[in-house]
Design a protein around this motif. Structure first.
Motif, short mmCIF file in Angstrom:
data_model
loop_
_atom_site.label_atom_id
_atom_site.label_comp_id
_atom_site.label_asym_id
_atom_site.label_seq_id
_atom_site.Cartn_x
_atom_site.Cartn_y
_atom_site.Cartn_z
N ASP A 1 0.83 -1.21 0.00
CA ASP A 1 0.00 0.00 0.00
C ASP A 1 0.86 1.26 0.00
O ASP A 1 0.46 2.29 -0.53
CB ASP A 1 -0.92 0.01 1.23
CG ASP A 1 -1.78 -1.24 1.31
OD1 ASP A 1 -2.52 -1.49 0.34
OD2 ASP A 1 -1.69 -1.96 2.32
N ASN A 2 2.02 1.17 0.63
CA ASN A 2 2.91 2.32 0.76
C ASN A 2 4.35 1.90 0.48
O ASN A 2 4.71 0.73 0.67
CB ASN A 2 2.84 2.92 2.17
CG ASN A 2 1.42 3.08 2.66
OD1 ASN A 2 0.63 3.81 2.08
ND2 ASN A 2 1.08 2.37 3.72
N VAL A 3 5.16 2.85 0.06
CA VAL A 3 6.58 2.61 -0.15
C VAL A 3 7.38 3.74 0.49
O VAL A 3 7.04 4.92 0.30
CB VAL A 3 6.93 2.51 -1.65
CG1 VAL A 3 8.45 2.43 -1.85
CG2 VAL A 3 6.26 1.30 -2.30
N ILE A 4 8.40 3.38 1.26
CA ILE A 4 9.35 4.35 1.80
C ILE A 4 10.70 4.04 1.17
O ILE A 4 11.19 2.91 1.27
CB ILE A 4 9.45 4.26 3.33
CG1 ILE A 4 8.08 4.53 3.97
CG2 ILE A 4 10.49 5.24 3.86
CD1 ILE A 4 8.06 4.34 5.48
N ILE A 5 11.30 5.02 0.50
CA ILE A 5 12.58 4.83 -0.16
C ILE A 5 13.62 5.74 0.49
O ILE A 5 13.47 6.97 0.49
CB ILE A 5 12.49 5.13 -1.67
CG1 ILE A 5 11.39 4.28 -2.31
CG2 ILE A 5 13.82 4.90 -2.35
CD1 ILE A 5 11.16 4.59 -3.78
N PHE A 6 14.66 5.13 1.05
CA PHE A 6 15.76 5.88 1.63
C PHE A 6 16.82 6.14 0.56
O PHE A 6 16.75 5.58 -0.54
CB PHE A 6 16.35 5.09 2.81
CG PHE A 6 15.57 5.23 4.08
CD1 PHE A 6 15.80 6.30 4.94
CD2 PHE A 6 14.58 4.31 4.42
CE1 PHE A 6 15.06 6.44 6.12
CE2 PHE A 6 13.85 4.43 5.59
CZ PHE A 6 14.10 5.51 6.43
#
Length: 421
Positions: free
Chosen positions: A67-72
């Motif tokens: 549902d969500n993506v966090i990209i560092f």
């Protein structure tokens, strides 16, 4: 003292993929950040671009996996075969939310291209620097929360201003109406252009440190140009703002919806019962609800408008609060008269405010002209009275003339004249 996390639920899904590069990011330095997400019931799946190739996919066939993506920040040119710029755009277009954290030390091409598609252009490699300090230029910026630009992301009305600690890059923004400005760079700041030493990437407040984007599907993407902004070392200063920022990004706040609309004749008859005709009096009503993190509540505002369109708007009416219940505030136009023009008209409420989810309700109906027996009689039209009076006076005058002529002719004497032989 760390900010106390309040449990909240998103109206969006909670399964979240975290993509990171071990050469740049140590997730152990973000304990407070991930704890705040987990306490809000997020399901976190971490994947390293160095080792977890099997997890680095957003889709299984046509099914979206997260549902969500966090990209560092990433040092690699590519993330994976399954996470390209086009896949990120597809994921976002289909309703997935994205938090992209970059830094001058790491900006992968797919992330850069995706951000550029949104109209966000981060500085490639240089830190934003604040000049004119007593101790000289510095890359560590202290920015007051009173400078946050969007109240729906972070409301400063009832909070005491505090300083955010930021060390990273700045970005230029396009003029798209879907971009949400969140935090500007200070007036004394500058970001050098690594490709052209004689020019600057950003100067002063034209640069942005944090920006968001909301598409027409109400999916949200947020860019933060500093990886240290979210780490444990700065969480005591930035924690409250970070929580509100992630709540906005992942649709825990500033989410509104329509519970439906109606329009009908002012006497209560629906369109299906009696079709609309020109100059009919009708009333329009729409209900709006807002998500407060736990439940739906009435959404109260004073700027909801109804447009009655043919090609361009014929009317633009500001709707007024009407009745309400536990979850919905209803807005009504009151009685208004349809225009003196027949055609296919659209009843449109297009409520778009930067930082709030968008609400669009549209309904197209025919407005017919008057039938032959529905036009007003001439004696009902005030302007026709002068012509009716003229016609009546001519008729009366003619009748009087005939009567006078006949009566006067009968009374004239007639001399008898002998016929001459």
């Amino acid at each position: 003292m760390l900010f106390a996390v309040v449990n909240a639920l998103s109206v969006h899904g909670l399964k979240t993929l975290v993509v990171y590069d071990k050469r740049v990011t140590d997730l152990d330095q973000y304990t407070n950040f991930f704890t705040s997400l987990k306490e809000r019931t997020y399901e976190i799946v971490s994947a390293s671009v160095n080792e977890d190739a099997e997890l680095l996919s957003l889709y299984s066939g046509e099914e979206r996996l997260y549902d969500n993506v966090i990209i560092f920040p990433l040092k690699t040119r590519q993330i994976s075969k399954e996470i390209s710029a086009s896949k990120l755009v597809q994921f976002f277009s289909e309703g997935g939310d994205i938090l992209a954290v970059t830094s001058p030390e790491g900006l992968a091409d797919p992330v850069r291209v995706f951000l550029n598609e949104l109209g966000i252009y981060p500085s490639p490699k240089n830190f934003v620097t604040k000049n004119f300090n007593v101790d000289g230029p510095t890359e560590v910026l202290e920015i007051s929360t009173s400078g946050v630009l969007n109240k729906w992301v972070y409301d400063t009305t009832n909070t005491t201003p505090s300083d955010l600690i930021y060390e990273g890059s700045a970005a230029l923004l396009d003029n798209s109406e879907y971009i949400v400005e969140i935090l500007r760079a200070p007036r004394e700041s500058v970001t050098k252009d690594v490709n052209n030493k004689e020019e600057d990437w950003t100067v002063g407040t034209q640069g942005h440190l944090i920006a968001g984007f909301q598409n027409l599907a109400n999916a949200r993407a947020t860019w933060v140009g500093s990886s240290t902004f979210l780490d444990d070392q700065h969480f005591s200063a930035n924690g409250e703002f970070i929580q509100e920022l992630t709540k906005w990004t992942f649709e825990e706040k500033s989410v509104i919806k329509s519970v439906g609309f109606s329009h009908k004749h002012s006497n209560g008859a629906s369109y299906d019962q009696v079709a609309y005709k020109i100059k009919d009096e009708i009333v329009y009503e729409i209900g709006l609800s807002a998500w407060d993190g736990e439940k739906w509540i009435p959404f109260v505002t004073d700027d909801v408008q109804l447009e009655l369109r043919l090609v361009d708007p014929y009317y633009r009416l500001t709707l007024k609060p009407n009745r309400n219940d536990e979850v919905t505030q209803y807005y009504s136009s009151g009685d208004f008269k349809l225009p003196d023009h027949h055609g296919m008209f659209t009843f449109l409420v297009d409520y778009k405010r930067s930082g709030l989810s968008f609400v669009t309700e549209s309904d197209t109906r025919a407005i017919r002209h008057l039938a032959n027996d529905e036009y007003p009689r001439s004696y009902e039209i005030t302007n026709a009275w002068v012509y009716l009076t003229a016609i009546a006076s001519v008729i009366v005058s003619f009748v009087l003339f005939i009567i006078f002529f006949i009566s006067s002719s009968a009374s004239l004497p007639v001399d008898s004249v002998k016929k001459q032989q």
